[in-house]
Write an enzyme that holds these catalytic residues in place. Structure first.
Site: not given
Ligand code: ADP
Length: 665
Positions: A115, A199, A234, A296
């Site tokens: 990430k 973040e 999540h 993908r």
């Protein structure tokens, strides 16, 4: 391309087989011991056994899969999703063996693999990213300073993370250090990489992702967006396309940003660029930020297929054959609306624990207008601990969102799954929720509405009566041909007077009495007002009760000690015995804590002699790719710990013994 090996299982393997067959391409299935009788094995042209049940010894064994491809004369490998689909080394190994990898190049997979790197790359390419820190300096001091500078709440994310693991929200500077340690520990264990990024935590975001496609001739297009904001821990639960209420200007900007992202890494094939849309100030001018790119095909690709009319697996195969994309951007349009839900074997009414076992009955609504069902399992098959417990995806399409939702509601209503517990009732409550219909969605939706999404505990009298009547006589043999036979056996079997204990989801008990009257009716007592009833089974699941001229119709599914009753789109759950006594995984009144399911002990948080309060964390068990916390049911002292960290335990294994304090009256 003559023959494709599918390095996957379940619904996605079957999905790929379907398109390959339409294109006149043969398929090779691979399978583990656990899947010898799985439908994907039967449906493929050829099948190769690749090892024992655990994925690490079968579906994740790149060497065995490539060997199977070579042995069967396959010229390409489709990785599906999960397993090896985003493994750059595997993509390289396929190429090295002279096989086509149906997916992007290994470099593109690597570029988006972590990430932090992906975000740095996107920032350079001019794609907006969430304000944060993605640097290499992982010292507490540096990370804490970044967090303070961003301003709380912040989110710590494992750079190698996935599936919502290794994420921690931190609300103030004081709790940062502890949360960081915990996140790093979880990340190291789950991904073998403890690096994190920091973040800004958006308090009211929507998850909106854009489907992109690129060919080897330099063409890159997007196929619009999917909204996956309905999430639990999540993880996506409901996906729809297009995103409800998204202004055309944002749709256009997101599509362009996604194409830019794909171009920045020379992408080829199907990919998804995930954005987070900050709707805290409304959706009209909502800013969006790049989150990550999945290199993908995704689980939720059918909603995009429904609204665009294209077959994305066909596109993947064409691109892999070196053809140009079948459509130009200006020709790709949105038609109507599509919604998808994932039907899982999990106990949604009991804390969402995974549920395993044989699917005694499975009926999926295959032939309803505008409904598509992608399933990986069949009636009679076992849901095991080894793989993702998804039973099927139900997808509905309509001219608009309301039509699509209505169709999905009907499809869920027609879905029958007996055996492992499922989230069907929960899904029905979720997509039937007025706030979902009203498009009041963001990632906090499920948590915010959990109270209304919980199983119903205020059960009307007539329904209690109906449940008791259905429970009183076990259904006639499943293949009983005539409902009248069933009806007769009902009357014959019912004693003059009988009482039925029904346990509601909060474990309160209602005792209903059934007394035969001289007229052959049944008088139902134990309710606010007695009722007169005349019940009949219409088939294996349809149960009818005539309450003095007013007819109640229900679908009733019985399994072991529970009853599911569906009436008018609502689902009611009843236990037929006290859940707090004897049931596996239930509160250990005797202080013996058993494994509620097979799994691996990830952490033990108590030692013998230690005293605990009710609700204290005792241990964490990993089963079916999810972590489950087992907590102390009551205050007491730890008497013994019978397992060690990393132990693999079978269901029912004694884990921890507590000396439970006697509650003082
Ligand atoms: P994973 O790869 O583990 O699935 P993602 O980065 O894709 O993690 O994020 C998963 C979900 O977490 C998102 O769909 C969103 O609901 C939530 N999330 C991620 N980043 C943020 C953020 N900065 N603020 C609030 N929620 C976030």
């Amino acid at each position: 391309m003559r023959r494709i090996l599918i390095a996957n299982r379940g619904e996605i393997a079957r999905r790929i087989i379907r398109t390959a067959r339409l294109m006149g391409i043969e398929t090779v299935a691979v399978y583990s011991d656990a899947d010898a009788n799985a439908p994907h094995v039967r449906e493929a042209t050829l099948a190769v056994h690749i090892g024992p049940a655990p994925a690490t010894e079968s579906y994740l064994r790149a060497d065995k899969i490539i060997e199977a491809a070579l042995k069967t004369g396959s010229d390409a490998i489709h990785p599906g999703y999960g397993f090896l689909s985003e493994n750059a080394a595997f993509a390289d190994a396929c190429l090295g063996a002279g096989l086509i990898f149906i997916g992007p190049g290994a470099d593109a997979i690597r570029a988006m693999g972590l990430k932090d790197g992906a975000k740095r790359l996107m920032r350079q390419a001019g794609v907006p990213i969430v304000p944060g820190y993605q640097g290499d300096d992982q010292s507490l001091d540096r990370l804490q300073r970044s967090a303070n500078a961003i301003g709380y709440p912040i989110l710590i994310k494992a750079v190698a993370g996935g599936g919502g693991k290794g994420m921690r929200r931190v609300d103030d500077a004081d709790s940062f250090a502890d949360a960081l340690l915990a996140a790093k520990r979880e990340a190291a264990r789950a991904f073998g990489n403890d690096s994190v990024l920091i973040e800004k935590y958006l308090t009211q975001p929507r998850h909106v992702e854009v489907q992109v496609f690129a060919d080897t001739h330099g063409n890159v297009v997007h196929l619009f967006e999917r909204d996956c904001s309905l999430q639990r821990r999540h993880q996506k639960v409901v996906e729809e396309a297009p995103a409800p209420g998204l202004p055309e200007s944002i749709r256009k900007a997101m599509g362009e940003a996604a194409v830019k992202a794909a171009k920045a890494i020379n992408y080829v094939g199907a990919g998804t660029v995930e954005f987070i849309l900050d709707v805290s100030e409304g959706i009209e001018k909502a800013p969006f930020y790049f989150m990550e790119m999945n290199t993908r095909l995704q689980v939720e690709h059918p909603v995009t297929e429904f609204i665009t009319g294209y077959d994305l697996v066909e596109w993947q195969i064409r691109v892999a054959r070196g053809e140009a994309l079948p459509a130009k951007q200006k020709d790709i349009r949105i038609h109507g609306h599509a919604v998808e839900v994932r039907l899982y074997a999990e106990d949604a009414e009991g804390g969402f624990l995974p549920s395993t076992g044989r699917l005694e009955r499975l009926h999926l609504p295959a032939n309803q207008a505008g409904v598509r069902v992608d399933s990986g399992v069949e009636e009679g098959q076992e849901i095991t601990v080894h793989y993702d417990p998804m039973i099927a995806k139900l997808i509905a399409h309509g001219t608009d969102r309301t039509v699509a939702i209505d169709r999905l509601v009907n499809a869920l209503d027609a879905t029958i799954a007996v055996g492992p517990k499922t989230n069907r009732g929960f899904l029905a409550r979720l997509i039937g929720h007025p706030a979902f219909r009203a498009e009041e969605i963001d990632t906090g939706f499920i948590e915010r509405h959990m109270g209304e999404l919980a199983p119903i505990i205020n059960v009307p009298d007539r329904l209690l009566a109906l449940a008791a009547l259905a429970a009183a006589t076990p259904r006639a043999a499943p293949d009983m041909s005539s409902p009248w036979t069933a009806l007769r056996s009902w009357r014959l079997n019912l004693p003059y007077r009988q009482s039925v204990d029904l346990f509601l989801p909060d474990n309160t008990k209602r005792t209903v009495t059934l007394t035969r009257t001289a007229e052959g009716m049944i008088s139902v007592g134990g309710l606010d007002e007695p009722l007169l009833a005349s019940p009949a089974w219409r088939d294996d699941y349809r149960f009818e009760v005539d309450f003095s001229g007013s007819l109640a119709r229900a679908t009733v599914l019985a399994h072991e000690h529970s009853l599911e009753v569906r009436v008018g789109g609502l689902t009611f759950h009843f236990g037929l015995r006290d859940n707090a006594e004897g049931d596996k995984g239930a509160l250990p009144r005797d202080g013996k804590l058993m494994a509620p399911m097979p799994g691996k002990v990830l952490g033990i948080f108590v030692k013998p002699g230690q005293s605990v309060e009710a609700g204290d964390r005792l241990l964490v068990l990993e089963a079916m790719k999810m972590e489950h916390r087992l907590t102390a049911p009551a205050a007491g002292t730890v008497k013994a710990v019978h397992i060690g960290e990393n132990d693999q335990v079978p269901e029912g294994r004694l884990l921890i013994e507590l000396d439970v304090e006697q509650a003082s009256a």
